[in-house]
Design a protein around this motif. Structure first.
Motif, mmCIF file in Angstrom:
data_model
loop_
_atom_site.group_PDB
_atom_site.id
_atom_site.type_symbol
_atom_site.label_atom_id
_atom_site.label_comp_id
_atom_site.label_asym_id
_atom_site.label_seq_id
_atom_site.Cartn_x
_atom_site.Cartn_y
_atom_site.Cartn_z
ATOM 1 N N THR A 1 0.917 -1.259 -0.075
ATOM 2 C CA THR A 1 0.108 -0.046 -0.068
ATOM 3 C C THR A 1 0.762 1.243 -0.072
ATOM 4 N N LEU A 2 1.874 1.153 0.762
ATOM 5 C CA LEU A 2 2.704 2.521 0.986
ATOM 6 C C LEU A 2 3.297 2.723 -0.564
ATOM 7 N N GLY A 3 3.882 1.483 -1.300
ATOM 8 C CA GLY A 3 4.572 1.851 -2.393
ATOM 9 C C GLY A 3 3.620 2.287 -3.383
ATOM 10 N N ALA A 4 2.345 1.797 -3.622
ATOM 11 C CA ALA A 4 1.373 2.241 -4.225
ATOM 12 C C ALA A 4 1.230 3.683 -4.123
ATOM 13 N N LEU A 5 0.999 4.078 -2.977
ATOM 14 C CA LEU A 5 0.724 5.671 -2.618
ATOM 15 C C LEU A 5 1.814 6.404 -2.806
ATOM 16 N N ALA A 6 3.157 5.940 -2.786
ATOM 17 C CA ALA A 6 4.168 6.643 -2.880
ATOM 18 C C ALA A 6 4.320 7.016 -4.547
ATOM 19 N N LEU A 7 4.019 5.962 -5.472
ATOM 20 C CA LEU A 7 4.133 6.235 -6.830
ATOM 21 C C LEU A 7 3.184 7.452 -7.208
ATOM 22 N N VAL A 8 1.883 7.317 -6.763
ATOM 23 C CA VAL A 8 0.799 8.258 -7.122
ATOM 24 C C VAL A 8 1.274 9.738 -6.653
ATOM 25 N N ILE A 9 1.934 9.647 -5.264
ATOM 26 C CA ILE A 9 2.293 11.047 -4.974
ATOM 27 C C ILE A 9 3.527 11.738 -5.544
ATOM 28 N N LEU A 10 4.355 10.656 -5.912
ATOM 29 C CA LEU A 10 5.669 11.161 -6.577
ATOM 30 C C LEU A 10 5.295 11.708 -7.764
ATOM 31 N N LEU A 11 4.352 11.072 -8.526
ATOM 32 C CA LEU A 11 3.881 11.321 -9.978
ATOM 33 C C LEU A 11 3.356 12.737 -10.060
ATOM 34 N N VAL A 12 2.478 13.188 -8.956
ATOM 35 C CA VAL A 12 1.845 14.479 -8.676
ATOM 36 C C VAL A 12 2.989 15.381 -8.434
ATOM 37 N N SER A 13 3.688 15.036 -7.664
ATOM 38 C CA SER A 13 4.898 16.132 -7.019
ATOM 39 C C SER A 13 5.709 16.536 -8.421
ATOM 40 N N ALA A 14 5.708 15.764 -9.555
ATOM 41 C CA ALA A 14 6.462 16.175 -10.582
ATOM 42 C C ALA A 14 5.670 17.551 -11.377
ATOM 43 N N VAL A 15 4.489 17.701 -10.977
ATOM 44 C CA VAL A 15 3.747 18.981 -11.644
ATOM 45 C C VAL A 15 4.745 20.132 -11.119
ATOM 46 N N PRO A 16 5.087 20.907 -12.005
ATOM 47 C CA PRO A 16 6.009 22.005 -12.128
ATOM 48 C C PRO A 16 5.299 23.169 -11.429
ATOM 49 N N ILE A 17 4.737 23.172 -10.097
ATOM 50 C CA ILE A 17 4.281 24.361 -9.463
ATOM 51 C C ILE A 17 4.756 24.131 -8.024
ATOM 52 N N GLY A 18 4.693 25.147 -7.191
ATOM 53 C CA GLY A 18 5.021 25.042 -5.948
ATOM 54 C C GLY A 18 6.345 25.757 -5.640
ATOM 55 N N ILE A 19 6.756 25.765 -4.387
ATOM 56 C CA ILE A 19 7.899 26.522 -3.615
ATOM 57 C C ILE A 19 8.991 25.393 -3.535
ATOM 58 N N ALA A 20 10.070 25.479 -4.627
ATOM 59 C CA ALA A 20 11.160 24.400 -4.412
ATOM 60 C C ALA A 20 10.657 22.924 -4.212
ATOM 61 N N GLY A 21 9.651 22.510 -4.877
ATOM 62 C CA GLY A 21 8.974 21.312 -4.594
ATOM 63 C C GLY A 21 7.995 21.045 -3.837
ATOM 64 N N TRP A 22 7.830 22.034 -2.900
ATOM 65 C CA TRP A 22 6.739 21.846 -1.785
ATOM 66 C C TRP A 22 5.407 22.557 -2.475
ATOM 67 N N GLY A 23 4.364 21.697 -1.916
ATOM 68 C CA GLY A 23 3.064 21.940 -2.443
ATOM 69 C C GLY A 23 2.225 20.851 -2.893
ATOM 70 N N PRO A 24 2.432 20.524 -4.273
ATOM 71 C CA PRO A 24 1.577 19.426 -4.600
ATOM 72 C C PRO A 24 1.950 18.224 -4.083
ATOM 73 N N ARG A 25 3.293 17.935 -3.620
ATOM 74 C CA ARG A 25 3.540 16.612 -3.016
ATOM 75 C C ARG A 25 2.748 16.546 -1.749
ATOM 76 N N GLU A 26 2.717 17.589 -0.796
ATOM 77 C CA GLU A 26 2.047 17.519 0.449
ATOM 78 C C GLU A 26 0.391 17.419 0.126
ATOM 79 N N GLY A 27 -0.040 18.399 -0.831
ATOM 80 C CA GLY A 27 -1.455 18.196 -1.201
ATOM 81 C C GLY A 27 -1.896 16.610 -1.577
ATOM 82 N N ALA A 28 -1.201 16.002 -2.474
ATOM 83 C CA ALA A 28 -1.191 14.800 -2.939
ATOM 84 C C ALA A 28 -1.217 13.608 -1.787
ATOM 85 N N ALA A 29 -0.415 14.050 -0.996
ATOM 86 C CA ALA A 29 -0.344 13.016 0.316
ATOM 87 C C ALA A 29 -1.419 13.164 1.121
ATOM 88 N N ALA A 30 -1.773 14.264 1.349
ATOM 89 C CA ALA A 30 -2.963 14.439 2.115
ATOM 90 C C ALA A 30 -4.367 13.579 1.802
#
Length: 305
Positions: A223-252
């Motif tokens: 489950t954690l591995g699957a969640l990680a792949l999804v979150i890391l994919l969303v975190s690649a979206v080029p918005i945010g502050i030095a990588g912070w923002g989309p990753r945290e939103g997707a994880a929540a």
């Protein structure tokens, strides 16, 4: 030219504001505790683990870029590629937008090879191939998650394919011909490129799982591995502050959707962000050494002239 720069500036500020808005919304909904917990629970052992694993993922990514660059006629030795990749990761993790390090890598390589277009496209191909493989892995992993996650991701995937098709259709004929020719040149190394991308994605997933375990998440590894792949994919979206923002939103979002709690997902994302940042610090050393080397070289070149 000024109009282009104006648009670039507007786009940069829009990305920063979008990332800031995501973080502000998370603080409003979840409070500051998940952020504090993510920072305070991250242990030295976890940071050391991230450093070691990221060395492996950096090597895999550098191998991928080296293969691409060689086929495009702007070869970069593997050792040079590793150093350049470390520098780009550090810049991505510390500058707005999360992609300026890759832009720097492409421009630097273009200047060094005196082939700016191919130098930039070698980096673009490198990143695109990595993201494509990660997207396929994420979509395959979604089968392990609940429908409330699968449905939005399936919709997003369809939209992404539609947007990609639209962008391709609107490209000038010359650009299409160049990309098609370069894709043909890469045809013989697709297995190696796929393997390198899969190894890099696996390394990032391991760091994410370590972050989750470090902050006390005891969900099954699958489950954690699957969640990680999804979150890391969303975190690649080029918005945010030095990588912070989309990753945290997707994880929540995904942690909440699978019943692990949005606050816990946010804590994991913060811990992962700290670990990922520390893991890029070798790039800071290499960046300073490269800059000092360039400065030392200039007088020598002038004297030679």
């Amino acid at each position: 030219m000024s109009q282009t720069m104006h648009r670039s500036t507007l786009w940069m500020w829009a990305r920063l504001l979008a990332g800031a808005a995501i973080l502000a919304a998370l603080v409003w909904r979840q409070g500051a505790d998940p952020f504090v917990d993510g920072l305070s629970l991250t242990s030295p052992a976890a940071l050391l683990t991230a450093l070691v694993i990221t060395a492996g993922t950096t090597l895999a990514c550098a191998w991928r870029w080296s293969l691409v660059a060689q086929r495009l006629g702007v070869a970069v030795p593997l050792a040079t590629a590793v150093a350049a990749y470390y520098r780009s990761q550090f810049l991505n993790a510390t500058l707005p937008g999360g992609v300026l390090g890759d832009v720097h890598r492409g421009v630097s390589h273009g200047r060094e090879t005196r082939a700016m277009g191919r130098g930039l496209r070698s980096v673009a191909w490198d990143r695109a191939i990595g993201q494509a493989v990660q997207a396929v892995l994420a979509l395959a992993a979604v089968a392990l998650l609940v429908p409330s996650v699968r449905t939005p991701l399936a919709t997003a995937s369809v939209l992404a394919v539609a947007v990609s098709a639209f962008v391709w259709a609107t490209l000038p004929r010359k650009a299409k011909d160049v990309l098609a020719e370069e894709a043909r040149l890469l045809k013989d190394v697709w297995p190696q490129l796929t393997l390198a991308s899969a190894l890099a994605a696996a390394g990032h997933v391991v760091v994410f799982v370590v972050a989750a375990r470090t902050v006390g998440v005891d969900a099954p590894l699958a489950t954690l591995g699957a969640l990680a792949l999804v979150i890391l994919l969303v975190s690649a979206v080029p918005i945010g502050i030095a990588g912070w923002g989309p990753r945290e939103g997707a994880a929540a979002w995904v942690f909440g959707a699978v019943g692990l709690g949005a606050a816990q997902g946010l804590t994991v994302a913060v811990a992962y962000g700290v670990m990922a940042l520390v893991a890029t610090l070798p790039g800071a050393i290499l960046f300073v050494r490269r800059r000092d080397g360039v400065r030392a070289k200039e007088p020598e070149e002038v004297a030679h002239v």
